[in-house]
Design a protein around this motif. Structure first.
Motif, PDB file in Angstrom:
ATOM      1  N   VAL A 116      45.695  59.985  -6.887  1.00 37.63           N
ATOM      2  CA  VAL A 116      44.705  58.905  -6.729  1.00 37.63           C
ATOM      3  C   VAL A 116      44.882  58.202  -5.385  1.00 37.63           C
ATOM      4  CG1 VAL A 116      44.390  58.567  -9.203  1.00 37.63           C
ATOM      5  CG2 VAL A 116      46.163  57.271  -8.017  1.00 37.63           C
ATOM      6  N   THR A 117      46.084  58.267  -4.816  1.00 35.70           N
ATOM      7  CA  THR A 117      46.273  57.728  -3.465  1.00 35.70           C
ATOM      8  C   THR A 117      45.483  58.555  -2.457  1.00 35.70           C
ATOM      9  OG1 THR A 117      48.466  56.843  -3.969  1.00 35.70           O
ATOM     10  CG2 THR A 117      47.958  57.241  -1.653  1.00 35.70           C
ATOM     11  N   PHE A 118      45.532  59.877  -2.588  1.00 34.92           N
ATOM     12  CA  PHE A 118      44.746  60.752  -1.713  1.00 34.92           C
ATOM     13  C   PHE A 118      43.257  60.427  -1.846  1.00 34.92           C
ATOM     14  CE2 PHE A 118      48.352  63.102  -0.602  1.00 34.92           C
ATOM     15  CZ  PHE A 118      48.018  64.138   0.273  1.00 34.92           C
ATOM     16  N   ILE A 119      42.820  60.230  -3.088  1.00 33.74           N
ATOM     17  CA  ILE A 119      41.405  59.907  -3.299  1.00 33.74           C
ATOM     18  C   ILE A 119      41.068  58.569  -2.657  1.00 33.74           C
ATOM     19  CG2 ILE A 119      39.636  59.443  -5.038  1.00 33.74           C
ATOM     20  CD1 ILE A 119      41.127  61.315  -6.929  1.00 33.74           C
ATOM     21  N   ALA A 120      41.934  57.593  -2.876  1.00 34.97           N
ATOM     22  CA  ALA A 120      41.682  56.250  -2.333  1.00 34.97           C
ATOM     23  C   ALA A 120      41.725  56.234  -0.810  1.00 34.97           C
ATOM     24  CB  ALA A 120      42.698  55.260  -2.900  1.00 34.97           C
ATOM     25  N   ASP A 121      42.477  57.144  -0.190  1.00 36.82           N
ATOM     26  CA  ASP A 121      42.490  57.224   1.273  1.00 36.82           C
ATOM     27  C   ASP A 121      41.096  57.527   1.816  1.00 36.82           C
ATOM     28  OD1 ASP A 121      45.143  56.629   1.480  1.00 36.82           O
ATOM     29  OD2 ASP A 121      45.810  58.712   1.628  1.00 36.82           O
ATOM     30  N   ARG A 122      40.339  58.332   1.097  1.00 37.14           N
ATOM     31  CA  ARG A 122      38.984  58.692   1.515  1.00 37.14           C
ATOM     32  C   ARG A 122      37.937  57.764   0.909  1.00 37.14           C
ATOM     33  NH1 ARG A 122      40.059  61.833   5.908  1.00 37.14           N
ATOM     34  NH2 ARG A 122      41.421  63.603   5.359  1.00 37.14           N
ATOM     35  N   ALA A 123      38.299  57.070  -0.176  1.00 36.38           N
ATOM     36  CA  ALA A 123      37.366  56.139  -0.835  1.00 36.38           C
ATOM     37  C   ALA A 123      38.097  54.833  -1.121  1.00 36.38           C
ATOM     38  CB  ALA A 123      36.835  56.754  -2.131  1.00 36.38           C
ATOM     39  N   VAL A 181      37.278  51.947  -1.739  1.00 36.57           N
ATOM     40  CA  VAL A 181      36.730  51.060  -2.771  1.00 36.57           C
ATOM     41  C   VAL A 181      37.523  51.162  -4.073  1.00 36.57           C
ATOM     42  CG1 VAL A 181      35.102  52.759  -3.682  1.00 36.57           C
ATOM     43  CG2 VAL A 181      34.578  50.313  -3.866  1.00 36.57           C
ATOM     44  N   LEU A 182      38.209  52.276  -4.275  1.00 36.60           N
ATOM     45  CA  LEU A 182      38.973  52.452  -5.511  1.00 36.60           C
ATOM     46  C   LEU A 182      40.177  51.519  -5.581  1.00 36.60           C
ATOM     47  CD1 LEU A 182      38.939  56.344  -5.879  1.00 36.60           C
ATOM     48  CD2 LEU A 182      37.487  54.667  -7.013  1.00 36.60           C
ATOM     49  N   ASN A 183      40.533  50.904  -4.473  1.00 32.12           N
ATOM     50  CA  ASN A 183      41.629  49.935  -4.496  1.00 32.12           C
ATOM     51  C   ASN A 183      41.182  48.571  -4.998  1.00 32.12           C
ATOM     52  OD1 ASN A 183      43.687  51.675  -3.413  1.00 32.12           O
ATOM     53  ND2 ASN A 183      42.671  51.497  -1.417  1.00 32.12           N
ATOM     54  N   GLU A 184      39.865  48.394  -5.175  1.00 38.54           N
ATOM     55  CA  GLU A 184      39.332  47.124  -5.663  1.00 38.54           C
ATOM     56  C   GLU A 184      39.568  46.992  -7.171  1.00 38.54           C
ATOM     57  OE1 GLU A 184      38.119  44.794  -3.688  1.00 38.54           O
ATOM     58  OE2 GLU A 184      38.539  46.114  -1.981  1.00 38.54           O
ATOM     59  N   PRO A 185      39.744  45.733  -7.627  1.00 37.24           N
ATOM     60  CA  PRO A 185      40.008  45.538  -9.069  1.00 37.24           C
ATOM     61  C   PRO A 185      38.725  45.500  -9.894  1.00 37.24           C
ATOM     62  CG  PRO A 185      40.171  43.451  -7.918  1.00 37.24           C
ATOM     63  CD  PRO A 185      39.910  44.488  -6.862  1.00 37.24           C
ATOM     64  N   LEU A 240      40.477  50.110  -9.806  1.00 35.42           N
ATOM     65  CA  LEU A 240      39.668  51.236 -10.263  1.00 35.42           C
ATOM     66  C   LEU A 240      40.466  52.539 -10.250  1.00 35.42           C
ATOM     67  CD1 LEU A 240      36.310  50.423  -8.433  1.00 35.42           C
ATOM     68  CD2 LEU A 240      36.727  50.332 -10.900  1.00 35.42           C
ATOM     69  N   ARG A 241      41.365  52.672  -9.317  1.00 33.73           N
ATOM     70  CA  ARG A 241      42.160  53.898  -9.233  1.00 33.73           C
ATOM     71  C   ARG A 241      43.032  54.091 -10.475  1.00 33.73           C
ATOM     72  NH1 ARG A 241      45.925  53.308  -4.138  1.00 33.73           N
ATOM     73  NH2 ARG A 241      47.310  54.766  -5.219  1.00 33.73           N
ATOM     74  N   PHE A 290      52.602  49.070 -14.275  1.00 37.70           N
ATOM     75  CA  PHE A 290      53.247  49.041 -12.961  1.00 37.70           C
ATOM     76  C   PHE A 290      52.348  49.493 -11.817  1.00 37.70           C
ATOM     77  CE2 PHE A 290      56.663  50.071 -16.082  1.00 37.70           C
ATOM     78  CZ  PHE A 290      57.334  48.859 -16.026  1.00 37.70           C
ATOM     79  N   GLY A 291      51.147  49.975 -12.126  1.00 37.27           N
ATOM     80  CA  GLY A 291      50.235  50.407 -11.072  1.00 37.27           C
ATOM     81  C   GLY A 291      50.360  51.887 -10.765  1.00 37.27           C
ATOM     82  N   THR A 292      49.585  52.331  -9.771  1.00 36.86           N
ATOM     83  CA  THR A 292      49.507  53.758  -9.459  1.00 36.86           C
ATOM     84  C   THR A 292      50.008  54.082  -8.059  1.00 36.86           C
ATOM     85  OG1 THR A 292      47.216  53.462  -8.733  1.00 36.86           O
ATOM     86  CG2 THR A 292      47.569  54.132 -11.024  1.00 36.86           C
ATOM     87  N   ASN A 293      50.904  53.266  -7.522  1.00 33.27           N
ATOM     88  CA  ASN A 293      51.511  53.558  -6.220  1.00 33.27           C
ATOM     89  C   ASN A 293      52.722  54.456  -6.452  1.00 33.27           C
ATOM     90  OD1 ASN A 293      52.773  53.596  -3.734  1.00 33.27           O
ATOM     91  ND2 ASN A 293      52.280  51.457  -3.277  1.00 33.27           N
ATOM     92  N   GLU A 294      52.692  55.647  -5.857  1.00 33.27           N
ATOM     93  CA  GLU A 294      53.771  56.604  -6.118  1.00 33.27           C
ATOM     94  C   GLU A 294      55.128  56.103  -5.675  1.00 33.27           C
ATOM     95  OE1 GLU A 294      51.728  58.099  -2.308  1.00 33.27           O
ATOM     96  OE2 GLU A 294      51.192  57.102  -4.183  1.00 33.27           O
ATOM     97  N   GLU A 295      55.162  55.198  -4.693  1.00 32.18           N
ATOM     98  CA  GLU A 295      56.438  54.656  -4.233  1.00 32.18           C
ATOM     99  C   GLU A 295      57.183  53.936  -5.350  1.00 32.18           C
ATOM    100  OE1 GLU A 295      57.915  54.932  -1.345  1.00 32.18           O
ATOM    101  OE2 GLU A 295      56.352  55.976  -0.221  1.00 32.18           O
TER     102      GLU A 295
END
Length: 776
Positions: free
Chosen positions: A114-121, A123-127, A133-134, A352-357
């Motif tokens: 979903v990080t790869f997707i959000a890099d190109r879109a 808007v998915l980082n918006e709540p 949304l991601r 915890f969210g979707t940040n792979e870190e």
């Protein structure tokens, strides 16, 4: 009909099904690695050495896994710690870490996706409703991935294989593009990297980039998903590993220097791999590469779920988890562990969210624990082998394994020291909890008395001519009640009669009165028989005419009275060799299992009874008779099924698999004596011209028979209904009941009555088998 299997058939298919995780690793391992050494200003000295150390580790660990794949083939060998060699603690520790690691693999891969997707879109980082949304997308994709994986490894290979194939193609495109644009430049090997001022960064970079080996252990757990003998399975699994890790190693050596020279590791918005891809490749291909990266990260999640499935099967066979969790679905995979994994993943994403870190620290720690455990476990076994017989082959293998063990252990220490307070500490909580859970279920379910022993040994060459069959299937009786399910037994009876040029007799029993008589041709309805003897006459007449049109010799009768008595009376009257019937319909036994008509037939009749339990699985409604499973317990009661086994094998050129199931009442040396007994039976069958093998496994007769019938794709289970060994295990009302109810294949029961224990008019008791005699 050809053998139908949902298992993996070759190394490339396995690479596509299970290689998603290690194949994606070059997409994200360079970032943390370069940020460490570039910011510290030591990159020119340490970069190449760290890369070469990783490649060396890949080589020695891959060689080490070749041994593990040959040693442990039931899906529980991800770390090489097996119960027979190290004790139950090894399996519990291995399973605990592997479960955690596979779940984290799913988490990290899906979060990176979903990080790869959000890099190109962006808007998915918006709540939305307080959640990004991601996160919703990550959960939906997790559920979809679990659903696809639970439809079997071939479906997973077709769904995610193209993504893995795509990333392999992308990596090779990057390799050739790098050579074309940058020339063939391998990393430097600067010995200065081992000086005190650089050593910490050299090993620190090595530990970070060694995450390129994430998922390599999946191939060891995936061995059980391949078709073939254990030896063939291990060879195919290693071939899959070579395809993936070979591509990854070349990417590290050739593309790695280009990433180092072209990318900016301080750019937190675009990964260094994507930066390099944008520079080396034309824009459309670079964007396609991003899409491939997204797809293959989904493949990595799927690969971890598949590894968990096979781990669950291994644990279930060894009684470390409840049967309901390790039970196979209709696609032959354990689906419940995957849904548990998906549930945990969804919970973590929400919390915890979707940040792979967020998950990488725990993820990396588990990778290195597994790799180092595998190394030391394999080294111990190699030492034991060398003590018995010193060979150059195993000496070289031990040297390489020790090197792999040292390298991965160093990486484990480094990552735990650096990441302990970032999440690595959680292993000190998760492992004990899972360990206790596995111990609890083992205590409840009991220890398997014997581990699977499959005989793969040279046997006498079959003779050119088979021995005469002691029994035959010249006359087959099929009771019919007018229902579609009842007619399913016709297909099996038809196959037997056509193969043997035998005679087929149909019978229908009217329970409400009348007398036995031959039938005449009348009209018939299609929804069961409720109109008395006349309707039964018409029905059987039409069925007989239909069967005669395909060349069968068919007779038919209607009888009245108690159903089981009349069927037995008919079988005796025509001297039937077999009664074939369905377990559903008015004559069926589905509600009471074999406690109704079939139970009574077994009690009063000497005629073998072939039962079909119609279900959604095609194998339950038909048999090719190509693979016959015959449970034996060492008694001649159980051996009464063997003449019928030989008869069917002679008709259909079948493979015969003899099975023995130990239980807690057996003596300690049961397995050794049973092995010798089964080997003798196999030898007798092979010398007579039959294809035969044997296996000792399990600790519950019915459960093991059903499991082996599924694992070995058995066409027919054949068992005597009053066999005796250490205890009454193959009896009507117990084992036979459960096998008929649960097996997704027809079952042939051979009634053996107590009175048969006496031989001759003087009442002398039968001779004991070698196994029984040794128990006295």
């Amino acid at each position: 009909m050809a053998h139908v299997s949902r298992k993996l058939s070759n190394a490339f298919e396995g690479a596509l099904a299970g290689g998603g995780d290690p194949a994606t690793s070059p997409l994200y391992v360079f970032g943390p690695f370069l940020r460490l050494i570039v910011v510290a200003g030591v990159a020119r000295i340490t970069f190449g050495v760290s890369i070469w150390m990783v490649v060396l580790t890949i080589i020695v660990v891959s060689a080490m896994y070749r041994l593990v794949m040959a040693w442990v083939v039931d899906g529980s060998g991800g770390s090489g710690l097996n119960e027979e060699e190290f004790g139950s603690w090894a399996v519990k520790v291995n399973a605990s870490i592997t479960f955690i690691e596979y779940t984290l693999t799913f988490l990290v891969s899906m979060a990176a996706l979903v990080t790869f997707i959000a890099d190109r879109a962006p808007v998915l980082n918006e709540p939305f409703l307080g959640i990004q949304l991601r996160t919703y997308i990550a959960i939906l994709l997790s559920v979809l991935t679990g659903w696809l994986v639970n439809r079997g490894p071939k479906v997973a290979a077709r769904a995610f294989g193209p993504a893995t194939a795509g990333v392999l193609l992308l990596l090779w495109i990057m390799i050739f593009a790098t050579i074309a644009r940058q020339g063939f430049q391998l990393p430097d090997f600067n010995l200065q990297a081992f000086s005190p001022q650089y050593l910490g960064f050299t090993f620190g970079g090595f530990a970070r980039i060694l995450a390129v080996m994430t998922g390599i252990e999946i191939f060891a757990n995936l061995v059980a998903a391949y078709d073939g003998t254990p030896k063939e399975k291990s060879r195919k699994a290693f071939g899959s590993l070579v395809i993936i890790m070979g591509t990854t190693s070349l990417t590290m050596l050739i593309v790695g220097p280009a990433i180092f020279n072209l990318a900016d590791p301080t750019n937190e918005h675009v990964s260094v791999f994507t930066q390099t891809m944008d520079i080396l490749l034309p824009t459309p291909i670079a964007y396609i590469g991003t899409l491939v990266g997204i797809a293959v990260l989904g493949s990595a999640s799927a690969a971890s779920a598949q590894g968990l499935q096979n781990l669950a099967l291994g644990l279930n066979n060894r009684n470390y988890i409840p049967q309901v969790i390790g039970q196979r679905n209709r696609f032959e995979v354990a689906d419940k562990p995957v849904w548990i994994e998906v549930g945990i993943v969804a919970f973590c994403f929400l919390l915890f969210g979707t940040n792979e870190e967020t998950y990488l620290a725990i993820y990396a720690a588990g990778v290195f624990i597994l790799l180092s455990m595998t190394g030391w476990a394999a080294a111990k076994r190699l030492v034991r082998i060398l003590r018995k017989r010193l060979t150059l082959k195993y000496t070289i293998a031990l040297a390489g394994t020790l090197l792999a063990s040292v390298l991965t252990t160093v990486a484990t220490v480094i990552i735990f020291e650096e990441r302990f307070f970032e999440g690595a500490w959680t292993y000190l909580v998760f492992i004990p909890v899972l360990y206790v859970a596995f111990s609890y279920f083992r205590g409840r379910l009991g220890e398997p008395v014997a581990v699977p022993v499959k005989y793969e040994r040279p046997l006498p060459q079959p003779s050119a001519v088979r021995e005469p069959r002691p029994v035959g299937f010249d006359r087959v009786l099929v009771p019919l009640d007018g229902t579609t399910s009842g007619e399913l037994a016709l297909s099996i009876a038809q196959a037997v009669c056509l193969a043997n040029q035998g005679e087929l007799t149909l019978v229908s029993v009217e329970e409400t009165g009348g007398s036995p008589r031959l039938l005449h041709n009348l009209s018939v309805e299609d929804d069961g028989l409720n109109g008395g003897i006349g309707e039964r006459e018409a029905y059987l007449s039409q069925v007989a005419d239909r069967l005669r049109n395909i060349g069968l010799d068919v007779n038919y009768e209607v009888r009245s009275g108690p159903v089981a008595d009349r069927i037995d009376e008919m079988a005796r009257g025509i001297n039937a060799d077999l009664v074939a019937m369905s377990t559903r319909g008015p004559y069926g036994i589905e509600r009471f299992l074999i406690g109704n008509v079939a139970q009574k037939i077994v009690e009063v009749s000497d005629t073998p009874l072939l039962l079909l339990r119609p279900s959604g699985e095609w194998r339950s409604r038909w048999s090719r008779f190509k693979r016959l499973l015959v449970p034996l317990d060492g008694s001649d009661f159980a051996e009464r099924v063997l003449p019928y086994t030989r008869a069917l094998a002679g008709l259909f050129d079948s493979k015969i698999l003899l099975l023995s199931v130990p239980d807690d009442s057996e003596p300690i040396d049961f397995t050794g004596r049973m092995q010798a007994y089964l080997e003798e039976k196999v030898r007798e069958l092979c010398q007579a011209g039959y294809d035969a093998d044997a296996i000792i496994t399990g600790n519950g007769a019915a459960r093991t028979i059903v499991q082996v019938s599924e694992d070995e794709r058995i066409d027919l289970v054949m068992l005597a209904t009053h066999g005796r060994g250490g205890g009454e295990r193959l009896m009507v009302g117990s084992v036979a009941d459960r096998v008929v109810k649960q097996a997704a294949t027809p079952v042939l029961l051979v009634p053996v009555h107590e009175r048969r224990e006496l031989n001759g008019a003087n009442g002398a008791r039968r001779q004991k088998t070698p196994v029984e005699a040794s128990q006295d």
